[in-house]
Structures are given as structure tokens and as C-alpha cells.
Scaffold this motif. Sequence first.
Motif, PDB file in Angstrom:
ATOM      1  N   UNK A  30     -51.481  -0.685  15.668  1.00  0.00           N
ATOM      2  CA  UNK A  30     -51.593  -2.858  16.570  1.00  0.00           C
ATOM      3  C   UNK A  30     -51.221  -3.607  15.123  1.00  0.00           C
ATOM      4  N   UNK A  31     -52.010  -2.588  13.808  1.00  0.00           N
ATOM      5  CA  UNK A  31     -52.544  -3.750  12.201  1.00  0.00           C
ATOM      6  C   UNK A  31     -50.724  -4.537  11.858  1.00  0.00           C
ATOM      7  N   UNK A  32     -49.939  -3.134  12.679  1.00  0.00           N
ATOM      8  CA  UNK A  32     -48.107  -3.695  11.883  1.00  0.00           C
ATOM      9  C   UNK A  32     -47.509  -3.678  13.016  1.00  0.00           C
ATOM     10  N   UNK A  33     -47.333  -5.107  13.307  1.00  0.00           N
ATOM     11  CA  UNK A  33     -46.897  -5.795  14.278  1.00  0.00           C
ATOM     12  C   UNK A  33     -46.023  -7.073  14.520  1.00  0.00           C
ATOM     13  N   UNK A  34     -45.278  -6.788  12.550  1.00  0.00           N
ATOM     14  CA  UNK A  34     -44.930  -8.190  11.735  1.00  0.00           C
ATOM     15  C   UNK A  34     -43.550  -7.516  12.196  1.00  0.00           C
ATOM     16  N   UNK A  35     -43.019  -6.186  12.591  1.00  0.00           N
ATOM     17  CA  UNK A  35     -41.787  -6.157  12.232  1.00  0.00           C
ATOM     18  C   UNK A  35     -41.699  -4.091  13.012  1.00  0.00           C
ATOM     19  N   UNK A  36     -40.287  -3.675  13.049  1.00  0.00           N
ATOM     20  CA  UNK A  36     -40.344  -2.494  13.123  1.00  0.00           C
ATOM     21  C   UNK A  36     -41.074  -1.445  12.300  1.00  0.00           C
TER      22      UNK A  36
END
Length: 158
Positions: A30-36
Amino acid sequence: MMARIGITGHARLAGDTSSLVYKALTTELRRYTGGKLHGITCLCDGVDQIFARAVIERGGDLAVVLPADDYRERLVDRDDFDRLLGKAAQVSRMPFRHSDRQAYKAASEEVLRRCDLLLAVWDGMPSREVGDTADVVATAWKDGVPVVVLWPAGARRA
């Protein structure tokens, strides 16, 4: 920016550890929501397949690195392997005929080469053999690949 995340972890998990690991991985992803989201895995039994499922369910794409030609035959859960492999955006195979420690190590090193971050579902114990989880983590640290170690409370190896 695309998050390129690799995985390493234990293949044999005991009791409800699979659900604990899935929850820990989805929380971390969930921490990696800024891009694909781009997940990289060898799709081994256990943690690798749990990670692949979590990446796909988050809408990410999956790259699979197969250690050897006979890799599928070495796995316990071929149904999940086949289903997840069928959803992979990219599949590559290392140049080995047989799955052995050399093939596993080479495949793990390829995962490390392709990722910007390694998630390690690891109990902190040393490796029993080359290419085991602790060996992959040590290689990542040596090569400067950032590592996030996850081992949920109550998790156990089989």
C-alpha cells in the motif's frame, strides 16, 4: 514512477502463516501508490506466490524469473503456479535445465538486478543452503539493494 519490487522468502510456511504473510505484504505494498506497481518473483511455493497474488490484486503487473526448465515439476502447488504464471506480464527463464542451488541463486540474483527494493519475508535465521532467503538478503545488502524484512508476529516455518 513505477515501483519495481522483488520478493524473497520462505517456501514452507506453517499453520495460518500464509494469511499473516499476505496481510503483511498487502500492508507494505500500500505504501507504493504513487505509480504502477511491478512485482518480480521466481513464483516459488510459499511467499513468492503469496506476493504475486498480492501484486495482481493491487492492480500491479508481474514479472516472473524461472530458475530452470524443470522448475514447475519441483513445485508443490502447481495449480497456483500455473494460474499466477498465466497472469504474468513477462516471463523469463534462466539458462539451466535442472532446478538446483546454482539455478536458484542465479534466478534470485536476476530478481535483485531488476528490482529497486526487495521485500524479504524472513525469520532472520541463517541460510541452510546457497540461494535460500538469508543468502538472497545478504546478496541484496552487499549489492546495495534496499531490503524491507517482514516476519509477522505469530509466523512460523513448516
